[in-house]
Motif scaffolding. Structure first.
Motif, short mmCIF file in Angstrom:
data_model
loop_
_atom_site.label_atom_id
_atom_site.label_comp_id
_atom_site.label_asym_id
_atom_site.label_seq_id
_atom_site.Cartn_x
_atom_site.Cartn_y
_atom_site.Cartn_z
N VAL A 115 -1.66 -3.68 -10.39
CA VAL A 115 -2.51 -4.87 -10.48
C VAL A 115 -3.70 -4.66 -11.41
O VAL A 115 -4.31 -5.61 -11.87
N ALA A 116 -4.01 -3.38 -11.71
CA ALA A 116 -5.12 -3.11 -12.62
C ALA A 116 -4.72 -3.31 -14.08
O ALA A 116 -5.58 -3.42 -14.96
N ARG A 134 1.52 3.04 -8.60
CA ARG A 134 1.27 2.50 -7.27
C ARG A 134 0.80 1.05 -7.42
O ARG A 134 0.51 0.60 -8.51
N TRP A 135 0.72 0.32 -6.32
CA TRP A 135 0.33 -1.09 -6.35
C TRP A 135 -1.01 -1.28 -7.06
O TRP A 135 -1.16 -2.14 -7.92
N ASP A 136 -1.99 -0.43 -6.71
CA ASP A 136 -3.32 -0.57 -7.32
C ASP A 136 -3.26 -0.34 -8.83
O ASP A 136 -4.00 -0.98 -9.58
N ASP A 137 -2.39 0.59 -9.26
CA ASP A 137 -2.23 0.83 -10.70
C ASP A 137 -1.66 -0.43 -11.36
O ASP A 137 -2.10 -0.84 -12.44
N SER A 158 0.82 -1.22 0.00
CA SER A 158 0.00 0.00 0.00
C SER A 158 0.86 1.27 0.00
O SER A 158 0.36 2.35 -0.32
#
Ligand SMILES: Nc1nc2c(c(=O)[nH]1)N[C@H]1C(S)=C(S)[C@@H](COP(=O)(O)O)O[C@H]1N2
Ligand SMILES: [Mo]
Length: 518
Positions: free
Chosen positions: A274-275, A269-272, A252
């Protein structure tokens, strides 16, 4: 003052100073567990020594201790520390306050080195200073008691065994100091909440489903007893890195900055990450330090985003020819830009064998580039891609004498029978693995004693990016036999017999086993 009592007092001073140092070191670890685990005095000094070590030292350490090189280093530092502490005790008894000065100086050295670490923060010197100050204070106090014991005995104001009682008192207090040091160390381990937290975060992570996968054909596995499995279980995968304390990176807060010779700086970022569309591929990773016949190589299923997709957003400028990847712990690798954009499955990997990356293999994100040795491509705990040029920047191992580029060399290894094995006469099998990652292997040849080279059977290759298993039936006759193997690459090149050591760009030569057949 008899010489015997002098020697006894020196011994007591040595014990007291060592005990004080154990206490100081324990308090230093406790302080590190509170302010920052990587600022542990041991981690700081050990890390500094690893970074200062010349090229040959990497190989020497791996040769001597295998992948236990880090434990060996820490034990070495501890032994050295205790020797210096003992000497400081004698010095303090005879020339106070110089013993204390030595102990404080050790702490100051740790504090100075702590600033040079990649992850240094303003509190990094605190644990080393705490350790040095506590050791000096306690050693000074204990040794002063010894001196007082002598003074009262010499003035004849106390009974003859006053000296003995004082010395015994100091030894008893030393025991208490050691106990407290051990308890502080245990407390620091219990407090290493950072590591537990990241372990828990990793355990709770769900990996995204890949958009494309690589199938592993059943025929890739020959199923021969003792032969290395075609996919290496993560727990058995070799581990090589310079990190004395495994970096604990929370996804995070993880970011990847792509900068340098680019039109558009990118921060992911991590969310970017994995998307983005994920790819699952199988690739063999080898260490440049792997000797002929060695085990610093493994093959795994990797899940991640092609690095070229990320570079495409940043748009490297025309002059760029290299990407210097940085890890959170300061390690760097120089990878040719060409290799990262030529279409191969060079990944920013988040998964290994169907699970999030194990923490020691780079959690949450590492690089995997089929065809290159790990030291120029496989950055774990990656945090930055600096787009640059080979004539402007150097990777961690290149600046220590290893080659600037590291394509994996054509190699083959005999796994069965094991070296020195006792084999029963009759029908048996010789088997192993062969690789030239991203080129592929078209054949393996085996020679028994000085006989003809025989063509082995190859398993089905998963792809050119992985090693391939091979086997050859053998009617073993009693006596001692030498077995050799050599691979032939997909481009028709035969593995060279010329031997080369791992430095500077990978070992060559034929693997050879001597077996005795009963
Ligand atoms: N951060 C970091 N990444 C690193 C290294 C390192 O020292 N630090 N060593 C490299 C080397 S030399 C090799 S061979 C591979 C090993 O990866 P593994 O430990 O997952 O097998 O990691 C590479 N990535
Ligand atoms: Mo390596």
């Amino acid at each position: 003052m008899t010489p015997v009592s002098n020697r006894r007092r020196d011994l007591a001073a040595i014990v007291a100073s060592i005990a004080a140092t154990v206490l100081g070191a324990g308090l230093g670890e406790l302080a590190a567990a509170i302010v920052s685990p990587t600022a542990s005095p041991f981690a700081v000094i050990g890390g500094g020594m690893i970074d200062l070590a010349p090229a040959w030292a990497k190989d020497l350490a791996i040769d001597l201790f295998g992948t236990g090189d880090k434990a060996a280093l820490l034990v070495g530092i501890a032994v050295l520390l205790l020797v210096v502490a003992g000497a400081a005790g004698v010095l303090e008894r005879r020339r106070a306050p110089w013993g204390r000065v030595v102990l404080v100086a050790l702490g100051v050295i740790g504090a100075i080195v702590s600033f040079t670490r990649a992850d240094a923060g303003p509190l990094s010197p605190v644990p080393s200073l705490v350790a040095g100050a506590a050791a000096a204070f306690v050693a000074g106090w204990l040794v002063a008691r010894l001196r007082r014991g002598r003074a009262s005995a010499a003035s004849g104001t106390s009974s003859a065994d006053d000296d003995g009682v004082t010395r015994r008192g100091v030894l008893a207090l030393s025991g208490v100091a050691v106990l407290a040091g051990v308890m502080a160390t245990a407390g620091s381990l219990a407090l290493s909440g950072g590591a537990r937290a990241v372990t828990a975060i990793r355990a709770a992570l769900r990996l995204p489903t890949p958009a494309t996968t690589t199938a592993v054909p059943a025929a890739a596995e020959l199923g021969i007893d003792g032969l290395t499995p075609v996919i290496t279980p993560s727990a058995d995968f070799y581990r090589i890195d310079t990190a004395l304390v495994v970096p604990q990176v929370d996804p995070s807060t993880w970011t990847l900055r792509v900068h340098g010779l680019v039109e558009q700086e990118v921060v992911l970022r991590w969310d970017d990450l994995v998307a983005l569309p994920q790819k699952e591929t199988v690739a063999t990773l080898s260490c440049v330090s792997n000797e002929v016949g060695g085990t610093l190589i493994g093959n795994a299923r990797w899940l991640g985003v092609p690095i070229r997709d990320i570079l495409e957003r940043a748009k490297p400028t025309a002059e760029a020819d290299m990407v210097l990847s940085h890890s959170v712990d300061g390690f760097t690798a120089s990878t040719p830009l060409e290799v990262l954009t030529d279409g191969r499955d060079a990944l920013l990997a988040i998964g290994m064998n169907g699970e999030p990356l194990p923490i020691e293999h780079g959690f949450p994100v590492r690089m995997v580039v089929p065809g290159l040795y790990g030291y120029v491509s496989a950055t774990k705990w990656v945090s930055e891609l600096e787009v640059t040029r080979f004539d402007r920047a150097e990777g961690y191992w290149t600046s220590r004498g290893w080659s600037e580029r590291g394509p994996v060399k054509l190699q083959s290894r005999i796994d069965v029978p094991r070296s020195g094995a006792q084999v029963a006469a009759g029908e048996t099998v010789i088997a192993g693995v062969a690789w030239q990652i991203h080129v592929g292997v078209s054949g393996v040849e085996v020679q028994i004693d000085d006989g003809p080279w025989q063509r082995a059977t190859l398993a089905t290759a998963i792809s050119a990016d992985t090693w391939v298993q091979w086997s050859l039936p053998w009617n073993a006759t009693s006596g001692s036999h030498v077995i050799r193997c050599r691979a032939v690459s997909a481009t028709g090149e035969t593995q060279t017999s010329a031997t080369a050591p791992p430095a500077p760009d990978g070992a060559t030569g034929w693997d050879q086993r001597t077996v005795s057949v009963a």
